[in-house]
Design a protein around this motif. Structure first.
Motif, PDB file in Angstrom:
ATOM      1  N   ILE A  32      -9.168  12.228   8.003  1.00 30.44           N
ATOM      2  CA  ILE A  32      -8.048  11.678   7.532  1.00 30.44           C
ATOM      3  C   ILE A  32      -7.698  12.076   5.982  1.00 30.44           C
ATOM      4  CG2 ILE A  32      -7.245   9.076   6.966  1.00 30.44           C
ATOM      5  CD1 ILE A  32      -9.081   8.133   9.042  1.00 30.44           C
ATOM      6  N   HIS A  33      -6.457  12.341   6.095  1.00 32.94           N
ATOM      7  CA  HIS A  33      -6.032  13.241   4.659  1.00 32.94           C
ATOM      8  C   HIS A  33      -5.105  12.459   4.206  1.00 32.94           C
ATOM      9  CE1 HIS A  33      -8.598  16.699   5.971  1.00 32.94           C
ATOM     10  NE2 HIS A  33      -7.947  16.483   7.193  1.00 32.94           N
ATOM     11  N   ALA A  34      -5.320  11.168   3.609  1.00 34.36           N
ATOM     12  CA  ALA A  34      -4.260  10.355   2.967  1.00 34.36           C
ATOM     13  C   ALA A  34      -3.837  10.963   1.717  1.00 34.36           C
ATOM     14  CB  ALA A  34      -4.755   8.931   2.974  1.00 34.36           C
ATOM     15  N   MET A  35      -2.610  10.479   1.271  1.00 36.31           N
ATOM     16  CA  MET A  35      -2.326  11.125  -0.051  1.00 36.31           C
ATOM     17  C   MET A  35      -2.805   9.969  -1.022  1.00 36.31           C
ATOM     18  SD  MET A  35       1.822  11.918   0.656  1.00 36.31           S
ATOM     19  CE  MET A  35       2.341  13.402   1.022  1.00 36.31           C
ATOM     20  N   ALA A  36      -3.479  10.287  -2.086  1.00 32.84           N
ATOM     21  CA  ALA A  36      -4.310   9.517  -2.862  1.00 32.84           C
ATOM     22  C   ALA A  36      -3.115   9.315  -3.907  1.00 32.84           C
ATOM     23  CB  ALA A  36      -5.374  10.272  -3.577  1.00 32.84           C
ATOM     24  N   THR A  37      -3.132   7.745  -4.457  1.00 25.79           N
ATOM     25  CA  THR A  37      -2.352   7.386  -5.230  1.00 25.79           C
ATOM     26  C   THR A  37      -2.810   6.643  -6.474  1.00 25.79           C
ATOM     27  OG1 THR A  37      -2.081   5.385  -4.125  1.00 25.79           O
ATOM     28  CG2 THR A  37      -0.729   7.063  -3.479  1.00 25.79           C
ATOM     29  N   GLU A  81      -0.203   4.487   4.325  1.00 25.36           N
ATOM     30  CA  GLU A  81      -1.564   4.694   4.909  1.00 25.36           C
ATOM     31  C   GLU A  81      -2.074   3.542   5.496  1.00 25.36           C
ATOM     32  OE1 GLU A  81      -4.358   6.062   1.647  1.00 25.36           O
ATOM     33  OE2 GLU A  81      -6.232   5.598   3.163  1.00 25.36           O
ATOM     34  N   LEU A  82      -2.070   2.179   4.681  1.00 28.56           N
ATOM     35  CA  LEU A  82      -2.421   1.131   5.330  1.00 28.56           C
ATOM     36  C   LEU A  82      -1.991   0.894   6.618  1.00 28.56           C
ATOM     37  CD1 LEU A  82      -4.167  -1.469   4.829  1.00 28.56           C
ATOM     38  CD2 LEU A  82      -1.977  -2.570   3.960  1.00 28.56           C
ATOM     39  N   MET A  83      -0.590   0.949   6.895  1.00 26.03           N
ATOM     40  CA  MET A  83       0.000   0.599   8.212  1.00 26.03           C
ATOM     41  C   MET A  83      -0.856   1.446   9.365  1.00 26.03           C
ATOM     42  SD  MET A  83       2.402   1.688  10.428  1.00 26.03           S
ATOM     43  CE  MET A  83       3.830   2.539  10.367  1.00 26.03           C
ATOM     44  N   ALA A  84      -0.709   2.916   8.998  1.00 27.61           N
ATOM     45  CA  ALA A  84      -1.417   3.723  10.065  1.00 27.61           C
ATOM     46  C   ALA A  84      -2.752   3.301  10.282  1.00 27.61           C
ATOM     47  CB  ALA A  84      -1.238   5.172   9.645  1.00 27.61           C
ATOM     48  N   ARG A  85      -3.449   3.000   9.235  1.00 27.27           N
ATOM     49  CA  ARG A  85      -4.984   2.682   9.490  1.00 27.27           C
ATOM     50  C   ARG A  85      -5.089   1.275  10.384  1.00 27.27           C
ATOM     51  NH1 ARG A  85      -8.937   5.302   6.721  1.00 27.27           N
ATOM     52  NH2 ARG A  85      -8.277   6.480   4.750  1.00 27.27           N
ATOM     53  N   SER A  86      -4.082   0.298   9.963  1.00 27.69           N
ATOM     54  CA  SER A  86      -4.571  -0.823  10.835  1.00 27.69           C
ATOM     55  C   SER A  86      -4.033  -0.716  12.155  1.00 27.69           C
ATOM     56  CB  SER A  86      -4.091  -2.249  10.028  1.00 27.69           C
ATOM     57  OG  SER A  86      -3.113  -1.703   9.045  1.00 27.69           O
ATOM     58  N   ALA A  87      -2.964   0.075  12.137  1.00 29.28           N
ATOM     59  CA  ALA A  87      -2.308   0.113  13.643  1.00 29.28           C
ATOM     60  C   ALA A  87      -3.174   0.921  14.562  1.00 29.28           C
ATOM     61  CB  ALA A  87      -0.970   0.514  13.643  1.00 29.28           C
ATOM     62  N   TRP A  88      -3.782   2.206  14.136  1.00 28.32           N
ATOM     63  CA  TRP A  88      -4.381   3.309  14.784  1.00 28.32           C
ATOM     64  C   TRP A  88      -5.800   3.409  14.481  1.00 28.32           C
ATOM     65  CZ3 TRP A  88      -1.384   8.409  14.357  1.00 28.32           C
ATOM     66  CH2 TRP A  88      -2.418   9.448  15.130  1.00 28.32           C
ATOM     67  N   ALA A 129      -1.156  13.658  -8.719  1.00 28.02           N
ATOM     68  CA  ALA A 129      -1.572  13.268  -7.672  1.00 28.02           C
ATOM     69  C   ALA A 129      -1.045  14.526  -6.395  1.00 28.02           C
ATOM     70  CB  ALA A 129      -1.134  11.698  -7.098  1.00 28.02           C
ATOM     71  N   ALA A 130       0.275  14.349  -6.792  1.00 30.01           N
ATOM     72  CA  ALA A 130       1.321  15.501  -5.949  1.00 30.01           C
ATOM     73  C   ALA A 130       0.269  16.789  -5.687  1.00 30.01           C
ATOM     74  CB  ALA A 130       2.260  15.791  -6.054  1.00 30.01           C
ATOM     75  N   ALA A 131       0.010  17.343  -6.939  1.00 29.98           N
ATOM     76  CA  ALA A 131      -0.769  18.799  -7.134  1.00 29.98           C
ATOM     77  C   ALA A 131      -2.028  18.757  -6.571  1.00 29.98           C
ATOM     78  CB  ALA A 131      -0.810  18.900  -8.619  1.00 29.98           C
ATOM     79  N   ASP A 141       4.941  11.349   3.842  1.00 31.05           N
ATOM     80  CA  ASP A 141       5.075  10.781   2.454  1.00 31.05           C
ATOM     81  C   ASP A 141       4.229   9.572   2.308  1.00 31.05           C
ATOM     82  OD1 ASP A 141       6.607   9.146   4.361  1.00 31.05           O
ATOM     83  OD2 ASP A 141       7.671   8.388   2.847  1.00 31.05           O
ATOM     84  N   GLU A 142       4.276   9.025   1.022  1.00 27.03           N
ATOM     85  CA  GLU A 142       3.413   7.833   0.870  1.00 27.03           C
ATOM     86  C   GLU A 142       4.248   6.995  -0.409  1.00 27.03           C
ATOM     87  OE1 GLU A 142       1.989   5.120   1.384  1.00 27.03           O
ATOM     88  OE2 GLU A 142       0.385   6.088   2.044  1.00 27.03           O
ATOM     89  N   ARG A 143       4.213   5.790  -0.394  1.00 30.05           N
ATOM     90  CA  ARG A 143       4.789   5.040  -1.355  1.00 30.05           C
ATOM     91  C   ARG A 143       3.487   5.080  -2.609  1.00 30.05           C
ATOM     92  NH1 ARG A 143       7.094   1.192   2.267  1.00 30.05           N
ATOM     93  NH2 ARG A 143       8.542   2.765   3.332  1.00 30.05           N
ATOM     94  N   TYR A 144       3.806   5.325  -3.982  1.00 30.20           N
ATOM     95  CA  TYR A 144       2.919   5.499  -4.965  1.00 30.20           C
ATOM     96  C   TYR A 144       2.404   3.819  -5.350  1.00 30.20           C
ATOM     97  CZ  TYR A 144       0.321   8.177  -8.114  1.00 30.20           C
ATOM     98  OH  TYR A 144      -0.897   8.679  -8.737  1.00 30.20           O
ATOM     99  N   VAL A 145       1.536   3.202  -4.504  1.00 29.68           N
ATOM    100  CA  VAL A 145       1.069   1.967  -4.788  1.00 29.68           C
ATOM    101  C   VAL A 145      -0.697   2.199  -3.968  1.00 29.68           C
ATOM    102  CG1 VAL A 145       3.325   0.868  -4.064  1.00 29.68           C
ATOM    103  CG2 VAL A 145       1.636   1.299  -2.155  1.00 29.68           C
ATOM    104  N   PRO A 146      -1.529   1.193  -4.395  1.00 28.83           N
ATOM    105  CA  PRO A 146      -2.666   1.269  -3.835  1.00 28.83           C
ATOM    106  C   PRO A 146      -2.845   1.343  -2.416  1.00 28.83           C
ATOM    107  CG  PRO A 146      -2.491  -0.171  -5.767  1.00 28.83           C
ATOM    108  CD  PRO A 146      -1.318   0.032  -5.167  1.00 28.83           C
TER     109      PRO A 146
END
Ligand SMILES: O=C1O[C@H](COP(=O)(O)O)[C@@H](O)[C@H](O)[C@H]1O
Length: 240
Positions: free
Chosen positions: A100-105, A82-89, A113-115, A69-74
Motif C-alpha cells: 500500500i503506497h499511500a501519499m504521506a502527508t 487513503e482513509l476512504m479506500a482503506r475503509s471501503a476496501w 512530501a511530493a519529493a 492524488d491526496e488531500r494534504y490532511v492526516p
C-alpha cells in the motif's frame, strides 16, 4: 492511443464494468509481469467500486495500490482519499502493508512530501529521475470543473512536466497529485464519471478545441489506453 468511451445505464452498471475491467487487467498483468499496480482516485464516485473490490478473492500479495492524488490532511481525516479506500476496501482484504503506497502527508512542507513520494515510486518501479514509469491502471475521476486527480484549472500543477508527483491546490487547500505526464505514461487510464452535474465539463473535455488550463482533464492523453466510463446521467450528450 486506444481511446474508448462507454456510456452505462446507471452508476451500478458503471461500477460493475469498472470492476470487470480491473479484474481482467490485474489477471493479465500478474500473468505477464508478476504483479499489478493500480492508482486510485478519491472523491465519491469510486467508493462502491472499492467496496466491490474488498469482496474479491485475489492474489493480494501481487497487487500494489497507489493513489493518483491526496488531500494534504492526516491519514485519519475524513477528507483523506487513503482513509476512504482503506475503509471501503483495503482494510477488508489480506493485502501486505508494504503493497500500500499511500501519499504521506506529514512533512512540514507539501513539496517535501511530493519529493519523498516520487522517490518511493522510483523504488517501486525501479526507475530513474526523469523517467515516467507505467502504472498498470490509473483510475481517475473528474470534478464538475473538469479537474482530475488534483490537477485543478489554472493552477501551477498543470505546468509540471518533469516530475511524477507535485503539489496541487484546490483554492486554499493543499493536495498532492500525480502529474499529467506520469498519468499519460500508464498502461491504461480509466475515468469514472457519474452524475448530471458533470455534463457541461464533459462537453468541454470532449470538444474539438478548448483550453487545457481551464479543463485539465483534456491533458489526459495516455500513449497506450484510455477508457471513459460514464453513466447515462453524465454521458447522455456525448457521442460515442
Ligand atoms: O477531489 C477529488 O475529486 C475528484 C472527483 O471526485 P467525485 O466526487 O466527483 O467523484 C477525484 O477524482 C479526485 O481524486 C478527488 O481528490
Amino acid at each position: 492511443m486506444n481511446k474508448k468511451v462507454e456510456v452505462l445505464p446507471d452508476k451500478k452498471a458503471l461500477v460493475e464494468r469498472a470492476l470487470a475491467l480491473i479484474l481482467s487487467k490485474a489477471q493479465t498483468a500478474i500473468q505477464e509481469r508478476g504483479r499489478f499496480t493500480i492508482a486510485l482516485s478519491g472523491g465519491s464516485t469510486p467508493k462502491p467500486l472499492y467496496e466491490a473490490l474488498g469482496k474479491q478473492q485475489l492474489p493480494w500479495d501481487k497487487i500494489h495500490v497507489l493513489w493518483g492524488d491526496e488531500r494534504y490532511v492526516p491519514a485519519d481525516h475524513p477528507d483523506s482519499n487513503e482513509l476512504m479506500a482503506r475503509s471501503a476496501w483495503l482494510d477488508k482484504v489480506d493485502i501486505p502493508a508494504e503493497n500500500i503506497h499511500a501519499m504521506a502527508t506529514d512533512a512540514a512542507e507539501p513539496a517535501e512530501a511530493a519529493a519523498q513520494h516520487e522517490q518511493d515510486l522510483q523504488k517501486l518501479f525501479n526507475s530513474k529521475p526523469g523517467e515516467f514509469p507505467a502504472v498498470d491502471v490509473i483510475l481517475l475521476g473528474m470534478g464538475d470543473d473538469a479537474h482530475t486527480a488534483s490537477l485543478f484549472p489554472h493552477t501551477e500543477a498543470l505546468k509540471v512536466t518533469d516530475k511524477l508527483v507535485t503539489v496541487g491546490n484546490k483554492d486554499s487547500s493543499v493536495r498532492l497529485t500525480f502529474t499529467y505526464p506520469f498519468i499519460n505514461a500508464a498502461e491504461c487510464v480509466i475515468f469514472l464519471v457519474a452524475g448530471e452535474n458533470k455534463r457541461p465539463a464533459l462537453a468541454q473535455v470532449f470538444a474539438a478545441e478548448a483550453s487545457e488550463t481551464t479543463y485539465p482533464s483534456r491533458l489526459i492523453q495516455p500513449q497506450k489506453e484510455l477508457l471513459w466510463l460514464l453513466d447515462e446521467a453524465a454521458g447522455a450528450e456525448i457521442k460515442v
